[in-house]
Motif scaffolding. Structure first.
Motif: not given
Lengths: 652, 271
Positions: A247, A254-256, A258, A264-266
């Motif tokens: 996402t 940022g991205v999620l 899965e 991880a969130v980055l």
């Protein structure tokens, strides 16, 4: 004496005798504990200069306590060869590892020299489904007896962490082993990354080092296919695939991510921790568990998401990466997930431009700290016997950043500002690790810090196959078509020698190679002619000799060689190495050309140009120490009743 | 109160919190052993009391048919007869076991959620990821929130990292979400929701959020805890089952011994 007392004494006698004999064995050694810290690629020249500059205070202190000297490496000075010699106390002709890459003499197909997967035998087929009745097996190709066998036979505790060239650990002899260099990723390769992007400029079909995969967003979400291990339950063993959902939020940059078994969130430029990634086979009945790290390079205008090579999950390894089986899971329980792949740093991603210098170093620093945590954990429970730990930090990172300290490197100017001065910093970091090992010492501990080889600049690539063709030892039907492809367009009937691997040269020998053209009786003379030609070759751009040493093995010079052994080992002069094309049997337009890869330092050269280093906490009077002497020296210091091959450096 | 704990869970927690607090210093396994004890004893007692008196004879009857099949293996007709008889006896035995198992599952269910929330979940070594699904965009804040806060457009999601799950408050749409105290033996919060879910009745790791017009459902990425005893490492659930079974068996043995002792007590002499 009463009967009961007599029986009690009789029962105690064997135990007392055993205790006495053990005590005698341990007392006889000069040390109760030996700590071996193997630092891959630590160069004596660089180490000395950084010690003199005060960047390595622990190593300076260690040198004052005992000794500091260059350490003779193997020919060829490649890590698999050198570490095999460390393990067995013998040379390549005995342990059978001559190069990173060996070849099948009949098909000329190259393969990794250290281990091989042997497919299972019979299987039951149900349509496209394949149920193996005999499982496949991974085989260690290194021959020879490991030196720790002698210690284990005396009942001494032995722990070897991140041990190179010992995957799978079939010859543990009761030692605790965590495999290092040579351990593959879950795809079975030595490490291949995945890079997801919707940037058309980044998409390419080049598969060297990893896959660049085009993805497309729907409502800000990307479904990204991630390939895992080959599915042995299906015909043709296609890769298992899992889907990763990303996402992307351009506003927060940022991205999620899965993976189905973790998330991880980055933010942009960040690295995730290890995220679990699972691959299912047989409709999910069988699972391969892996771990990967994600690095977000960009969200907008284009998504650029890097996925590290898929390491085996140490808590649930799908292949034998340790001995006993619970050792890696126990470490993971104590420390959390850690890298298991033999080459932990992803140098190929930097070479391909998927990572830049700074993001690559972020990964390298994290891996160094993981290795440090593993060493601390191992040293924490180390009371007696032998402890070994291997660091990859200097080798792989100096390969990539030698260009920073080499003003003559064709890629010297490409170093990013954030990566300037990294080589002395890496040496200083390793000095910190040595300091921690020194803290674990007591008066009865011997500490040896050593490397398998040093480093030299790699400025110019020498294409051995093109040189053989230019000198008339190989003939091509079509020189243009032959470029880059493995032996494409080679006229084998008129080819007498070929290069494959980094330092290996083979004759096209009749009776051994399928299209062999060289009469075995002529082999020795031919090898002499080729050796003479190589040693006298001159680089027209610099006027230097690219080859400074050769070792002829074929033509009957060394008896009892295995069929995969090369006929000649080529020792390149400092500044030169075999070109990238040579290692997989390719030809190039020029024989010698600039090395424009960030991989700018090397050691696959003349062994005299790249000795290793030896630091010890006790004086070692033995002259001209060699890497293959370390095992015997450790056994001797611990008072082992039998000793492996090599020389005891403690004897004057 | 904005973040609610359902009444049943609150009552059980009120009983277990002091016990878990006392056991906290001795480590999670001691706490788990202590909290498993009442569950084990209640399960054993429930099983014993709900079991039919002839459970032993039903078991022996089913086993004797199986043994008969082995003894008469050379007589196919008898074997078939015994097989059908064995099948029937086994079904009767299983039917007799249903009520005690159902009754024993009640204390197990009550203890499961409590022990999972207290000892079965752990914060990851790096940041825990929080993901909230909602009808419309929610606002998140809190000292522990690590940027970026990633928003998905469709479906409407918000994802972010928090430092040290179980150590601090998180605010969603202005409503504080208690993620747990982080004290040993006290529940960690793995999920918060505006929906009243039945599972939240007995599981203190699920918090019901009240007072929000916006419906949302959040989950905190905690990891499963595992423990090591005498060199054997296993997940928390395995240890819970083992500990409660050992405690239940010990209780049954003790109760049986007490009953026998009572029966054998000499009668007082007649006046």
């Amino acid at each position: 004496m009463r009967r009961r007392e007599f029986l009690r004494l009789a029962a105690l006698a064997p135990a007392a005798a055993l205790a006495f004999s053990c005590a005698r064995r341990f007392r006889r050694g000069r040390a109760r504990r030996v700590i071996l810290i193997g630092i891959d690629g630590m160069d004596p020249g660089l180490a000395r200069s950084y010690m003199d500059a005060g960047l390595m205070p622990n190593c300076s202190r260690l040198a004052r306590m005992g000794s500091f000297s260059p350490l003779r490496t193997e020919f060829p000075p490649q890590s698999p060869v050198a570490w095999s010699s460390f393990i067995t106390g013998t040379g390549p002709e005995s342990h059978g590892i001559f190069d990173f890459i060996h070849r099948d003499p009949v098909t000329l197909a190259p393969y990794l020299s250290t281990s091989a997967v042997e497919p299972g035998g019979r299987d039951l087929r149900l349509g496209s489904l394949r149920l193996p009745l005999e499982g496949s097996a991974t085989r260690l190709l290194r021959a020879g007896d490991p030196f720790w066998r002698h210690l284990r036979e005396d009942g001494m505790p032995v722990t070897l962490m991140k041990l190179p060239v010992d995957f799978p650990p079939v010859s543990a002899h009761g030692a605790r082993i965590l495999c290092g260099l040579g351990t593959p990723d879950v795809r079975g390769s030595q490490g291949s990354f995945t890079f997801f992007t919707d940037n058309p400029m980044r998409i390419s079909d080049d598969t060297a080092g990893g896959l660049v995969i085009a993805v497309r967003a729907e409502d800000g979400r990307y479904s990204c296919p991630l390939d895992g291990p080959p599915d042995g339950f299906r015909d043709g063993s296609p890769a298992c695939r899992t889907w990763i959902t990303v996402t992307a939020d351009p506003v927060s940059d940022g991205v999620l991510v899965e993976t189905g078994s973790g998330s991880a969130v980055l933010g942009r430029g960040e690295w995730s921790g290890w995220v679990p990634v699972e691959f299912g086979m047989l409709g999910g009945l069988s699972k391969v568990r892996s771990i990967a790290r994600f690095h977000l390079r960009s969200v907008s205008p284009h998504l650029e998401l890097y996925v590290s090579p898929l390491n085996m999950d140490p808590a649930h390894p799908s292949l034998p990466i340790c001995s006993p089986r619970g050792y890696a899971p126990d470490l993971a329980f104590s420390l959390g997930p850690f890298h298991t792949k033999g080459f932990p740093e992803d140098t190929k991603a930097l070479s391909r431009g998927v990572l830049d210098d700074v993001s690559y170093l972020g990964q390298a620093f994290d891996l160094y700290h993981e290795q440090l945590s593993l060493m601390r954990e191992g040293l924490g429970g180390f009371d007696e016997g032998l402890f070994f730990f291997y660091f990859s930090t200097l080798d792989l990172n100096v390969h990539m950043f030698y260009r920073d300290i080499d003003g003559l490197s064709p890629t010297h100017s490409t170093v990013m500002d954030g990566a300037r001065g990294i080589v002395p910093r890496l040496y200083s970091m390793m000095d910190g690790a040595v300091g921690e090992a020194m803290e674990a010492m007591d008066g009865d501990t011997m500490l040896l810090v050593f490397s398998d080889h040093g480093f030299s600049p790699f400025r110019r690539g020498f294409n051995l196959n093109s040189w053989l063709a230019a000198e008339g030892y190989a003939r091509l039907f079509d020189p243009v078509a032959a470029r880059g492809e493995m032996f494409a367009g080679t006229d084998w009937s008129s080819t007498s020698a070929y290069g494959l691997g980094i330092n290996s040269l083979y004759l096209n020998l009749r009776g051994r190679e399928e299209g062999g053209s060289v009469d075995p009786a002529q082999a020795s003379a031919l090898l002499d002619r080729i050796a003479s030609g190589l040693l006298s070759a001159v680089d027209p751009a610099t006027g230097l000799h690219p080859v400074s040493n050769v070792r002829v093995l074929g033509g009957g010079r060394v008896a009892g060689l295995p069929p995969h052994a090369p006929d000649m080992l080529v020792g390149y002069a400092s500044g030169y190495r075999s070109s990238w094309d040579t290692s997989l049997g390719g030809y190039s337009e020029e024989v010698i050309s600039d090395n424009t890869d960030p991989w700018s330092g090397d050691h696959c050269m003349d062994p005299d140009a790249v000795p290793g280093v030896l630091l010890s906490s006790m004086p070692l009077p033995g002259a001209s120490p060699a890497l293959r002497d370390i095992g015997r020296t450790a056994c001797s210091f611990l008072g082992s009743t039998t000793l492996p091959p090599g020389k005891d450096l403690g004897d004057g | 109160m904005d973040s609610l704990v359902p009444a049943a869970s609150r009552i059980i927690a009120a009983i277990l919190d002091p016990v878990a607090g006392i056991a906290g210093d001795a480590g999670p396994l001691a706490g788990m052993a202590l909290l498993s004890a009442p569950a084990g004893v209640l399960m054993a007692e429930a099983f014993r009391r709900a079991s039919p008196r002839n459970l032993g004879s039903l078991l022996r009857s089913a086993l004797s048919r199986m043994a008969g099949m082995v003894l008469h293996v050379e007589d196919p007709v008898t074997v078939v007869k015994l097989a059908f008889s064995s099948l029937w006896r086994t079904l009767v035995l299983l039917a007799a076991l249903v009520p005690p198992i159902l009754l024993a599952s009640l204390p197990f269910s009550a203890a499961y959620g409590q022990i999972r929330a207290r000892y079965g979940l752990a914060s990851p070594r790096d940041h825990a990821v929080v993901t909230i699904d909602s009808d419309s965009a929610v606002e998140v804040a809190g000292d522990g929130v690590v940027p970026p806060v990633v928003r998905g457009v469709s479906p409407c999601t918000v994802s972010f990292r928090i430092e040290g799950a179980g150590r601090g408050a998180l605010t969603v749409d202005g409503i504080p979400i208690d993620t747990g105290s982080g004290e040993p033996g006290m529940p960690l919060v793995s999920r918060f929701t505006t929906a009243r879910t039945p599972s939240a009745l007995l599981d203190p790791s699920i918090r019901i959020v009240d007072g929000s017009a916006n419906r949302f459902d959040g989950r905190i990425g905690l990891v499963q805890a595992s423990y090591e005893i005498a060199g054997i490492r296993a997940g928390w659930l395995a240890w819970f089952v083992i500990l409660s079974s050992v405690e239940a068996t010990a209780w049954l043995a003790l109760a049986s011994a007490i009953r026998k002792a009572r029966r054998l007590r000499p009668c007082s002499p007649a006046p």
